[in-house]
Design an enzyme around this catalytic site. Structure first.
Site, PDB file in Angstrom:
ATOM      1  N   CYS A 140      22.316  46.933  49.135  1.00  0.00           N
ATOM      2  CA  CYS A 140      21.899  46.689  50.524  1.00  0.00           C
ATOM      3  C   CYS A 140      21.893  47.968  51.362  1.00  0.00           C
ATOM      4  CB  CYS A 140      22.778  45.620  51.180  1.00  0.00           C
ATOM      5  SG  CYS A 140      24.465  46.154  51.556  1.00  0.00           S
ATOM      6  N   HIS A 183      41.532  39.303  37.290  1.00  0.00           N
ATOM      7  CA  HIS A 183      42.027  40.071  38.438  1.00  0.00           C
ATOM      8  C   HIS A 183      41.093  41.211  38.819  1.00  0.00           C
ATOM      9  CE1 HIS A 183      46.388  38.495  37.664  1.00  0.00           C
ATOM     10  NE2 HIS A 183      45.610  37.607  38.250  1.00  0.00           N
ATOM     11  N   THR A 189      52.354  39.482  28.604  1.00  0.00           N
ATOM     12  CA  THR A 189      52.352  39.036  30.001  1.00  0.00           C
ATOM     13  C   THR A 189      53.705  38.425  30.341  1.00  0.00           C
ATOM     14  OG1 THR A 189      51.308  37.546  31.595  1.00  0.00           O
ATOM     15  CG2 THR A 189      51.071  36.948  29.271  1.00  0.00           C
ATOM     16  N   SER A 190      54.222  38.794  31.504  1.00  0.00           N
ATOM     17  CA  SER A 190      55.594  38.451  31.831  1.00  0.00           C
ATOM     18  C   SER A 190      55.739  37.059  32.421  1.00  0.00           C
ATOM     19  CB  SER A 190      56.154  39.484  32.806  1.00  0.00           C
ATOM     20  OG  SER A 190      55.275  39.633  33.900  1.00  0.00           O
ATOM     21  N   ARG A 245      43.549  55.658  39.771  1.00  0.00           N
ATOM     22  CA  ARG A 245      43.714  54.784  38.600  1.00  0.00           C
ATOM     23  C   ARG A 245      42.428  54.733  37.770  1.00  0.00           C
ATOM     24  NH1 ARG A 245      48.204  52.521  38.433  1.00  0.00           N
ATOM     25  NH2 ARG A 245      47.512  51.010  36.883  1.00  0.00           N
ATOM     26  N   CYS A 255      27.059  42.461  51.143  1.00  0.00           N
ATOM     27  CA  CYS A 255      26.083  41.623  50.427  1.00  0.00           C
ATOM     28  C   CYS A 255      26.688  40.905  49.222  1.00  0.00           C
ATOM     29  CB  CYS A 255      24.880  42.456  49.992  1.00  0.00           C
ATOM     30  SG  CYS A 255      25.217  43.604  48.636  1.00  0.00           S
ATOM     31  N   CYS A 315      30.568  44.989  47.172  1.00  0.00           N
ATOM     32  CA  CYS A 315      30.103  45.242  48.539  1.00  0.00           C
ATOM     33  C   CYS A 315      30.481  44.059  49.418  1.00  0.00           C
ATOM     34  CB  CYS A 315      28.589  45.457  48.557  1.00  0.00           C
ATOM     35  SG  CYS A 315      27.924  45.590  50.229  1.00  0.00           S
ATOM     36  N   GLN A 375      44.368  39.670  32.542  1.00  0.00           N
ATOM     37  CA  GLN A 375      44.846  39.997  33.889  1.00  0.00           C
ATOM     38  C   GLN A 375      44.681  41.494  34.149  1.00  0.00           C
ATOM     39  OE1 GLN A 375      48.714  37.742  34.867  1.00  0.00           O
ATOM     40  NE2 GLN A 375      48.771  37.910  32.654  1.00  0.00           N
TER      41      GLN A 375
HETATM   42 ZN   LIG Z   1      25.680  45.615  49.608  1.00  0.00          ZN
END
Ligand SMILES: [Zn+2]
Length: 239
Positions: A138, A108, A176-177, A55, A119, A116, A90
């Site tokens: 990190c 969303h 939007t539905s 996607r 962290c 991550c 959204q």
């Molecule tokens: Zn991290």
């Protein structure tokens, strides 16, 4: 005047982005439990990564349409006149941002960001994610996930969104539905705040009785026309 806009899949559909819930949409081809839940990421992370990588790879092939551009222009115009403009989406594509919208709350999540789990860092993504991707913050491996709000998770920016709705004068839902909560409930909050509510949608929505005004049409056509009328009415009021 504060205008609060909520956009959904219908605005991106006009750019050729696959929708999720429509007939033939993504959820009719893939089981959402297999790719869009924390459990799926725990048990089959490779499948989840493959789905979102695919996607994400579509993003460069789609462009903002006239509706995205009209909202970005409207934001600049309203700001010039010291009105407030808040855009909640959204959608997880980046079309509003690429159209030039300044303040977007992607409730969303965002396809072009990774989160991550070790962290909590959120970073921009330019390549595919895998279980081997290391966190640039990190350095740990295996915890990088799409920064997408999965089913059963809490949407992002809920405090900012609630604050925006509380002071809304106009609330406009586009494409939007009205089936996915809490987004579908924002119109109710806006009504309680005394806002005038408008729905711009191709098809009837689940919650369309909640709106004062309904404009039926494709976003790419209906939104620029509506934005022009709004700017005209503000200009008249000033004159
Ligand atoms: Zn991290």
């Amino acid at each position: 005047m504060r205008l609060v806009i909520l956009t959904g899949a219908g605005i991106s559909a006009d750019s050729g982005v696959d929708t999720f819930r429509d007939e033939g949409g993504v959820w009719s081809q893939v089981r959402l439990e297999d790719v869009a839940t924390p459990e799926a990421f725990l048990h089959t992370p490779d499948r989840v990564h493959a789905f979102y990588n695919r996607r994400r790879a579509q993003l460069p092939n789609v462009a903002p349409n006239a509706a995205h551009l009209a909202l970005a222009a409207l934001e600049r115009r309203l700001r010039e006149d010291r009105h407030e403009f808040v855009l909640i989406t959204q959608n997880v594509d980046n079309l509003h941002q690429r159209a030039g919208s300044d303040s977007v709350f992607p409730m969303h999540g965002q396809l072009d960001r990774a989160l991550c789990v070790h962290c909590g860092g959120v970073v921009a993504l330019t390549e595919d994610l895998s279980t081997k991707t290391a966190c640039p913050q990190c350095q740990r491996q295996g915890g990088m996930r799409p920064n997408i709000v999965w089913f059963g998770e809490i949407p992002h920016f809920l405090d900012d969104i609630a604050a925006a709705i509380e002071g809304a004068d106009h609330f406009v839902a586009i494409g939007t539905s009205g089936t996915v909560y809490p987004a579908a409930g924002l119109v109710e909050g806006a009504r309680q705040a005394g806002a005038v509510t408008t729905l711009i949608n191709r098809d009837p929505a689940e919650n369309d009785t909640m709106f004062d005004h309904i404009i039926a049409g494709r976003a790419a056509e209906a939104v620029p026309a509506w934005a022009d009328r709004l700017v005209d009415s503000l200009t008249e009021r000033k004159a």
